[in-house]
Scaffold this motif. Sequence first.
Motif, mmCIF file in Angstrom:
data_model
loop_
_atom_site.group_PDB
_atom_site.id
_atom_site.type_symbol
_atom_site.label_atom_id
_atom_site.label_comp_id
_atom_site.label_asym_id
_atom_site.label_seq_id
_atom_site.Cartn_x
_atom_site.Cartn_y
_atom_site.Cartn_z
ATOM 1 N N ILE A 4 0.852 -1.183 0.000
ATOM 2 C CA ILE A 4 0.000 0.000 0.000
ATOM 3 C C ILE A 4 0.891 1.237 0.000
ATOM 4 O O ILE A 4 1.798 1.362 0.821
ATOM 5 N N THR A 5 0.634 2.163 -0.919
ATOM 6 C CA THR A 5 1.366 3.416 -0.971
ATOM 7 C C THR A 5 0.504 4.491 -0.335
ATOM 8 O O THR A 5 -0.638 4.707 -0.745
ATOM 9 N N HIS A 6 1.056 5.148 0.647
ATOM 10 C CA HIS A 6 0.321 6.216 1.333
ATOM 11 C C HIS A 6 0.545 7.546 0.639
ATOM 12 O O HIS A 6 1.566 7.760 -0.006
ATOM 13 N N GLU A 7 -0.416 8.449 0.814
ATOM 14 C CA GLU A 7 -0.316 9.776 0.196
ATOM 15 C C GLU A 7 0.893 10.539 0.731
ATOM 16 O O GLU A 7 1.573 11.244 -0.001
ATOM 17 N N PHE A 8 1.178 10.376 2.015
ATOM 18 C CA PHE A 8 2.317 11.034 2.651
ATOM 19 C C PHE A 8 3.191 9.969 3.304
ATOM 20 O O PHE A 8 3.094 9.726 4.510
ATOM 21 N N PRO A 9 4.053 9.306 2.539
ATOM 22 C CA PRO A 9 4.812 8.168 3.073
ATOM 23 C C PRO A 9 5.723 8.538 4.247
ATOM 24 O O PRO A 9 5.849 7.774 5.196
ATOM 25 N N ARG A 10 6.320 9.713 4.211
ATOM 26 C CA ARG A 10 7.190 10.127 5.315
ATOM 27 C C ARG A 10 6.382 10.298 6.600
ATOM 28 O O ARG A 10 6.798 9.880 7.671
ATOM 29 N N ALA A 11 5.225 10.937 6.469
ATOM 30 C CA ALA A 11 4.360 11.148 7.633
ATOM 31 C C ALA A 11 3.856 9.803 8.166
ATOM 32 O O ALA A 11 3.797 9.590 9.384
ATOM 33 N N TYR A 12 3.478 8.908 7.277
ATOM 34 C CA TYR A 12 2.985 7.591 7.702
ATOM 35 C C TYR A 12 4.064 6.832 8.458
ATOM 36 O O TYR A 12 3.823 6.250 9.518
ATOM 37 N N GLU A 13 5.277 6.865 7.918
ATOM 38 C CA GLU A 13 6.378 6.156 8.571
ATOM 39 C C GLU A 13 6.656 6.746 9.953
ATOM 40 O O GLU A 13 6.853 6.019 10.935
ATOM 41 N N ALA A 14 6.644 8.074 10.060
ATOM 42 C CA ALA A 14 6.869 8.714 11.357
ATOM 43 C C ALA A 14 5.754 8.361 12.335
ATOM 44 O O ALA A 14 6.001 8.093 13.515
ATOM 45 N N ALA A 15 4.516 8.341 11.852
ATOM 46 C CA ALA A 15 3.376 8.035 12.715
ATOM 47 C C ALA A 15 3.431 6.607 13.248
ATOM 48 O O ALA A 15 2.941 6.336 14.344
#
Length: 140
Positions: A4-15
């Motif tokens: 799954i590719t998230h719209e904001f991958p950096r934010a998702y990873e940090a979260a």
Amino acid sequence: MSHITHEFPRAYEAATKVDPLILAQALDHIARTAARSRSQTRRLRWIEQRALIALRGDEFRDIDVDLPKSAGPDTHEKLQRRMAYHIAIKHEVLSALQALHANMLAQDLEGEAQRPTEDEYHQCMRDAAAAIANAQGGAA
């Protein structure tokens, strides 16, 4: 296995991987730093508001804050820099031409010791030519 590719991958990873307190401290620091800036621009106010909205846990919406203008070619700061550049060029040309004029006047002096040497005269001509070329290059 699907990826799954998230719209904001950096934010998702940090979260998912970073301690929320660390993220909250970073947002608080960003908001305080933007608020304490010496020059308050629309962009800095937007950054501060964006961080404060995130700290409150609210969803960001464009209508909640005054968005920064796009940095086009005619922003106040860019026009100021351009004017300062052209004023500096004008002073450089004026200084070179004044030196050349003084050198030309000194050619007519009676005493040989008071006259500029041939090398000094040619250097003055080169300086004036370089200042004029620099002014023409900056205007292009």
